[in-house]
Design a protein around this motif. Structure first.
Motif, short mmCIF file in Angstrom:
data_model
loop_
_atom_site.label_atom_id
_atom_site.label_comp_id
_atom_site.label_asym_id
_atom_site.label_seq_id
_atom_site.Cartn_x
_atom_site.Cartn_y
_atom_site.Cartn_z
N ARG A 167 0.83 -1.22 0.00
CA ARG A 167 0.00 0.00 0.00
C ARG A 167 0.86 1.26 0.00
O ARG A 167 0.50 2.26 -0.64
N ALA A 168 2.00 1.23 0.69
CA ALA A 168 2.89 2.39 0.69
C ALA A 168 3.49 2.60 -0.70
O ALA A 168 3.58 3.74 -1.19
N VAL A 169 3.92 1.52 -1.34
CA VAL A 169 4.47 1.63 -2.70
C VAL A 169 3.40 2.15 -3.66
O VAL A 169 3.67 3.02 -4.51
N ALA A 170 2.18 1.66 -3.53
CA ALA A 170 1.09 2.13 -4.39
C ALA A 170 0.82 3.61 -4.19
O ALA A 170 0.40 4.31 -5.13
N ALA A 171 1.06 4.11 -2.98
CA ALA A 171 0.81 5.53 -2.69
C ALA A 171 1.66 6.44 -3.57
O ALA A 171 1.22 7.54 -3.94
N PHE A 172 2.86 6.01 -3.92
CA PHE A 172 3.71 6.83 -4.79
C PHE A 172 3.06 7.01 -6.16
O PHE A 172 3.07 8.11 -6.72
N ALA A 173 2.52 5.93 -6.68
CA ALA A 173 1.85 6.03 -7.99
C ALA A 173 0.63 6.93 -7.90
O ALA A 173 0.37 7.75 -8.80
#
Length: 411
Positions: A167-173
């Motif tokens: 979820r944190a990685v997806a937040a960048f996108a």
């Protein structure tokens, strides 16, 4: 704060800093650390509540944290009015997890209305497409997203939450799609240090504009995990050398590198630049000398907790460091009170310190490191920072400081 990239690519920066120091225009964010003004960046813990319960959290936040004594929306708006009247340049909304506070968008928008820049410190797990769009609409200019591992196994273990990494990685996108500038925040410890290079590469791939490395401070839950997780001197030197190398490789306009919570890091940086014969060395010395002794706490940085308590920084949140409460007296009155014994101790330059710091010739450069670590280890605010490894390892940083050392800035 040790701004590796700005020092490595510092030509022209010194003159720009001087122009803004003596001008009337607002200081750009990238120069705030060097601005020399007592209008601090305010780290505002708007809530202690968080959807996660991280091992190293400096505020010991979690899902069960109480919110009944937090500043109301009306109190928060009055606080923002006072900050605006004082000329505060930047408020960083942090927590807990600031996105769980229901009125966060109202507070951010009110800061923008009052001419105060804003940034967000978040674990990223709550940033959907709609939330990213709300961040942009509210006027928040930057989101620092925590990543404490390059793999889900490591990050989720720190965060005590399966799925937190994805979820944190997806937040960048999501932020990139919404036009929100964002960066990576990592606390480096014994349990994730081997993933540092992979984390840097991941941050670059995700489009992070900053890579901000925090060292562990004994505060909140971080106190209980400190001895187990804190790095030793050789490990610190390896990490600093890696960041220095990556900062040279990655263009400054793509990603900025900096470290936080150890002003003494600048000694390693200058020595590395000196060994390399860097053409930016003299400007780097000038930039670091303009900080007038390292740590920003109590001077260029302030902290306000969810209940309105004012502290020198977000890691100095124990009763011994309490400056006052904005419910009793305005922030501006507290911050500008020259009779405050706590602020006087943090602001004294050069500081009066004991231990190895007292005789170290780098004292005017780093200011004696982190006072919170010194107090936690010795019970003395004037003690030496136990996280300083100058003269204690086998690296160039380890050589005993010498009066003739060309790294030491002139007054």
């Amino acid at each position: 704060m040790n701004r590796i990239t700005q020092c490595l690519h510092g030509r022209g920066t010194v003159s720009a800093v001087m122009r803004h120091r003596h001008g009337d225009r607002p200081v750009p964010g990238k120069y705030l650390a060097f601005a020399g003004m007592r209008r601090p960046v305010v780290f505002w813990n708007v809530t202690d509540r968080c959807n996660l319960s991280c091992t190293h959290c400096y505020s010991a936040s979690g899902p069960g944290s109480r919110t009944d004594s937090e500043l109301t929306t009306a109190e928060a708006r009055a606080f923002i009015d006072d900050l605006a009247a004082t000329g505060i340049p930047l408020v960083i909304f942090t927590g807990g997890e600031p996105l769980v506070r229901p009125d966060i968008w109202e507070l951010a928008a009110y800061c923008r209305e009052k001419g105060i820049g804003t940034a967000l410190s978040t674990n990223g797990t709550l940033i959907t497409g709609d939330v990213a769009a709300a961040i942009r609409r509210s006027g928040i200019g930057y989101a620092g997203i925590s990543l404490d591992g390059a793999t889900a196994a490591t990050h989720d273990r720190f965060r005590n939450c399966p799925g937190a990494f994805d979820r944190a990685v997806a937040a960048f996108a999501r932020c990139r799609e919404a036009g929100v500038r964002c960066g990576v925040r990592v606390t480096l410890t014994k349990e994730n240090q081997d993933e540092l290079i992979a984390l840097v590469d991941l941050a670059h791939t995700l489009g992070a504009s900053r890579f901000c490395l925090y060292w562990l401070v004994p505060s909140g839950r971080g106190s209980g995990a400190y001895e187990r997780l804190q790095l030793d001197g050789e490990e610190v030197i390896r990490a600093l050398a890696l960041l220095y190398r990556k900062a040279k490789e990655i263009p400054a306009e793509e990603m900025e590198f900096l470290t936080v919570d150890a002003p003494q890091d600048c000694i390693h940086l200058l020595q590395s630049m000196e060994r390399d014969g860097s053409p930016d060395l003299e400007d780097a010395r000038g930039l670091l000398a303009s900080l007038n002794g390292g740590c920003s706490a109590g001077d260029r940085v302030a902290n306000v907790d969810p209940r309105g308590n004012v502290y020198p920084c977000q890691f100095a949140r124990s009763p011994e460091f309490l400056v006052g409460n904005i419910r009793d007296r305005s922030f501006s009155a507290l911050w500008n009170d020259n009779a405050s014994p706590i602020l006087a101790r943090f602001r004294k330059k050069p500081p009066e310190l004991g231990g190895a710091c007292r005789s170290c010739t780098y004292l005017r450069l780093c200011g004696g490191g982190c006072r919170v670590r010194a107090w936690a280890r010795t019970g003395d605010l004037a003690g030496e920072d136990p996280f300083c490894y100058v003269g204690k390892t086998g690296d160039g940083m380890a050589g005993a400081p010498s009066e003739e050392g060309s790294t030491f800035p002139e007054k």
